[in-house]
Design a protein around this motif. Structure first.
Motif, PDB file in Angstrom:
ATOM      1  N   ASP A  76       8.657   6.413   7.940  1.00 19.49           N
ATOM      2  CA  ASP A  76       7.315   6.190   8.431  1.00 19.49           C
ATOM      3  C   ASP A  76       7.002   4.746   8.324  1.00 19.49           C
ATOM      4  N   TYR A  77       6.552   4.182   9.525  1.00 17.13           N
ATOM      5  CA  TYR A  77       5.796   2.719   9.276  1.00 17.13           C
ATOM      6  C   TYR A  77       4.643   2.654   9.881  1.00 17.13           C
ATOM      7  N   ILE A  78       3.978   1.413   9.517  1.00 17.59           N
ATOM      8  CA  ILE A  78       2.800   1.066   9.897  1.00 17.59           C
ATOM      9  C   ILE A  78       2.789  -0.212  10.624  1.00 17.59           C
ATOM     10  N   LEU A  79       2.141  -0.177  12.046  1.00 21.95           N
ATOM     11  CA  LEU A  79       2.397  -1.476  12.793  1.00 21.95           C
ATOM     12  C   LEU A  79       0.813  -1.907  12.586  1.00 21.95           C
ATOM     13  N   THR A  80       0.798  -3.114  12.283  1.00 23.26           N
ATOM     14  CA  THR A  80      -0.472  -3.859  12.066  1.00 23.26           C
ATOM     15  C   THR A  80      -0.309  -5.470  12.649  1.00 23.26           C
ATOM     16  N   GLN A  81      -1.441  -5.751  12.900  1.00 18.08           N
ATOM     17  CA  GLN A  81      -1.652  -7.369  13.272  1.00 18.08           C
ATOM     18  C   GLN A  81      -1.709  -8.164  11.988  1.00 18.08           C
ATOM     19  N   GLY A  82      -1.137  -9.330  11.941  1.00 18.23           N
ATOM     20  CA  GLY A  82      -1.163 -10.121  10.497  1.00 18.23           C
ATOM     21  C   GLY A  82      -2.609 -10.164  10.243  1.00 18.23           C
ATOM     22  N   GLN A 128      -5.876  -3.313   0.816  1.00 19.42           N
ATOM     23  CA  GLN A 128      -6.214  -2.104   0.478  1.00 19.42           C
ATOM     24  C   GLN A 128      -5.195  -1.055   1.064  1.00 19.42           C
ATOM     25  N   MET A 129      -5.056  -1.307   2.356  1.00 23.11           N
ATOM     26  CA  MET A 129      -4.174  -0.398   3.087  1.00 23.11           C
ATOM     27  C   MET A 129      -2.602  -0.089   2.617  1.00 23.11           C
ATOM     28  N   VAL A 130      -2.201  -1.432   2.175  1.00 23.70           N
ATOM     29  CA  VAL A 130      -0.843  -1.496   1.528  1.00 23.70           C
ATOM     30  C   VAL A 130      -0.864  -0.466   0.141  1.00 23.70           C
ATOM     31  N   TRP A 131      -1.829  -0.630  -0.484  1.00 17.71           N
ATOM     32  CA  TRP A 131      -2.076  -0.085  -1.795  1.00 17.71           C
ATOM     33  C   TRP A 131      -2.270   1.747  -1.526  1.00 17.71           C
ATOM     34  N   GLU A 132      -3.281   1.937  -0.648  1.00 17.13           N
ATOM     35  CA  GLU A 132      -3.567   3.330  -0.429  1.00 17.13           C
ATOM     36  C   GLU A 132      -2.477   4.088   0.373  1.00 17.13           C
ATOM     37  N   GLN A 133      -1.772   3.234   1.284  1.00 15.36           N
ATOM     38  CA  GLN A 133      -0.449   3.965   1.801  1.00 15.36           C
ATOM     39  C   GLN A 133       0.709   4.172   1.108  1.00 15.36           C
ATOM     40  N   ASN A 134       0.683   3.348  -0.120  1.00 16.31           N
ATOM     41  CA  ASN A 134       1.946   3.401  -1.020  1.00 16.31           C
ATOM     42  C   ASN A 134       3.176   2.714  -0.217  1.00 16.31           C
ATOM     43  N   SER A 135       2.931   1.613   0.639  1.00 17.26           N
ATOM     44  CA  SER A 135       3.758   0.843   1.243  1.00 17.26           C
ATOM     45  C   SER A 135       4.577   0.076   0.130  1.00 17.26           C
ATOM     46  N   ARG A 136       5.956   0.141   0.474  1.00 17.61           N
ATOM     47  CA  ARG A 136       7.058  -0.399  -0.398  1.00 17.61           C
ATOM     48  C   ARG A 136       7.681  -1.502   0.024  1.00 17.61           C
ATOM     49  N   VAL A 172       7.097  -6.213   6.092  1.00 20.79           N
ATOM     50  CA  VAL A 172       7.982  -6.967   6.982  1.00 20.79           C
ATOM     51  C   VAL A 172       7.118  -7.779   8.062  1.00 20.79           C
ATOM     52  N   MET A 173       7.472  -8.926   8.112  1.00 19.77           N
ATOM     53  CA  MET A 173       6.617  -9.780   9.142  1.00 19.77           C
ATOM     54  C   MET A 173       7.474 -10.395  10.258  1.00 19.77           C
ATOM     55  N   GLU A 229       0.749 -20.382  14.629  1.00 18.13           N
ATOM     56  CA  GLU A 229      -0.141 -20.076  15.717  1.00 18.13           C
ATOM     57  C   GLU A 229      -1.104 -20.953  16.130  1.00 18.13           C
ATOM     58  N   LYS A 230      -0.784 -21.528  17.276  1.00 20.00           N
ATOM     59  CA  LYS A 230      -1.710 -22.750  17.846  1.00 20.00           C
ATOM     60  C   LYS A 230      -1.768 -23.687  16.977  1.00 20.00           C
ATOM     61  N   GLY A 231      -0.684 -24.437  16.478  1.00 22.13           N
ATOM     62  CA  GLY A 231      -0.685 -25.459  15.502  1.00 22.13           C
ATOM     63  C   GLY A 231      -1.139 -25.160  14.289  1.00 22.13           C
ATOM     64  N   SER A 232      -1.395 -24.019  13.705  1.00 23.81           N
ATOM     65  CA  SER A 232      -1.849 -23.728  12.189  1.00 23.81           C
ATOM     66  C   SER A 232      -0.997 -22.397  11.658  1.00 23.81           C
ATOM     67  N   ILE A 233      -0.929 -22.618  10.504  1.00 23.39           N
ATOM     68  CA  ILE A 233      -0.354 -21.526   9.679  1.00 23.39           C
ATOM     69  C   ILE A 233      -0.895 -20.125   9.851  1.00 23.39           C
ATOM     70  N   LYS A 234      -0.349 -19.223  10.249  1.00 20.88           N
ATOM     71  CA  LYS A 234      -0.924 -17.853  10.500  1.00 20.88           C
ATOM     72  C   LYS A 234      -1.278 -17.248   9.160  1.00 20.88           C
ATOM     73  N   TYR A 235      -0.553 -17.337   8.303  1.00 19.27           N
ATOM     74  CA  TYR A 235      -0.866 -16.446   6.915  1.00 19.27           C
ATOM     75  C   TYR A 235      -0.852 -17.426   5.786  1.00 19.27           C
ATOM     76  N   GLY A 236      -1.543 -17.529   4.967  1.00 22.37           N
ATOM     77  CA  GLY A 236      -1.681 -18.286   3.793  1.00 22.37           C
ATOM     78  C   GLY A 236      -0.991 -17.507   2.572  1.00 22.37           C
ATOM     79  N   PHE A 237      -0.582 -16.336   2.505  1.00 25.75           N
ATOM     80  CA  PHE A 237       0.236 -15.624   1.431  1.00 25.75           C
ATOM     81  C   PHE A 237       1.169 -14.878   1.858  1.00 25.75           C
ATOM     82  N   PHE A 238       2.034 -14.642   0.814  1.00 28.03           N
ATOM     83  CA  PHE A 238       3.237 -13.665   1.283  1.00 28.03           C
ATOM     84  C   PHE A 238       3.556 -12.902  -0.131  1.00 28.03           C
ATOM     85  N   CYS A 239       4.247 -11.673   0.073  1.00 28.32           N
ATOM     86  CA  CYS A 239       4.540 -10.877  -1.154  1.00 28.32           C
ATOM     87  C   CYS A 239       5.826 -10.314  -1.036  1.00 28.32           C
ATOM     88  N   CYS A 240       6.291 -10.120  -2.028  1.00 27.53           N
ATOM     89  CA  CYS A 240       7.623  -9.650  -2.299  1.00 27.53           C
ATOM     90  C   CYS A 240       7.487  -8.094  -2.427  1.00 27.53           C
TER      91      CYS A 240
END
Length: 117
Positions: A71-77, A88-96, A99-100, A106-117
């Motif tokens: 099972d996967y969850i497709l979501t926008q960054g 909250q979604m990651v926690w509630e859905q027990n995502s393990r 993958v980005m 994006e448009k000359g700016s960094i899209k995300y300021g955080f990453f997790c392992c």
């Protein structure tokens, strides 16, 4: 190709009665990174334990792949304003695994300021 895909998608949405009304609500619309990529009301991930004054909306849809037994969850960054909802979604859905699949810029700016392992 994009126009052909858009026409075919609209036809299928109509035939299946798919809507995205929650996405267009005033409180939810700013939670969409892109205004043309919206989750269907009939198939979206709902947040639980929502604080008063907030909604259970998140631009995320489940994808079940029975033949792969996954099972996967497709979501926008997440945006700055939706990062808390994302985690909250990651926690509630027990995502393990997260993958980005996109460019970090994006448009000359960094899209995300955080990453997790």
């Amino acid at each position: 190709m994009y126009n052909k895909l858009s026409i075919e998608t609209s036809k299928q949405e109509s035939e299946l009665g798919l809507t995205a009304e929650e996405s267009f609500k005033e409180i939810n619309f700013p939670k969409n990174r892109y205004q043309n990529v919206l989750p269907y009301d009939q198939n979206r991930v709902l947040l639980n334990n929502v604080q008063e004054g907030n909604t259970n909306f998140l631009n995320a849809s489940p994808l079940l792949v029975p033949f792969a037994n996954r099972d996967y969850i497709l979501t926008q960054g997440p945006l700055e304003t939706t990062a808390e909802d994302f985690w909250q979604m990651v926690w509630e859905q027990n995502s393990r695994i997260i993958v980005m699949l996109n460019n970090i810029m994006e448009k000359g700016s960094i899209k995300y300021g955080f990453f997790c392992c």
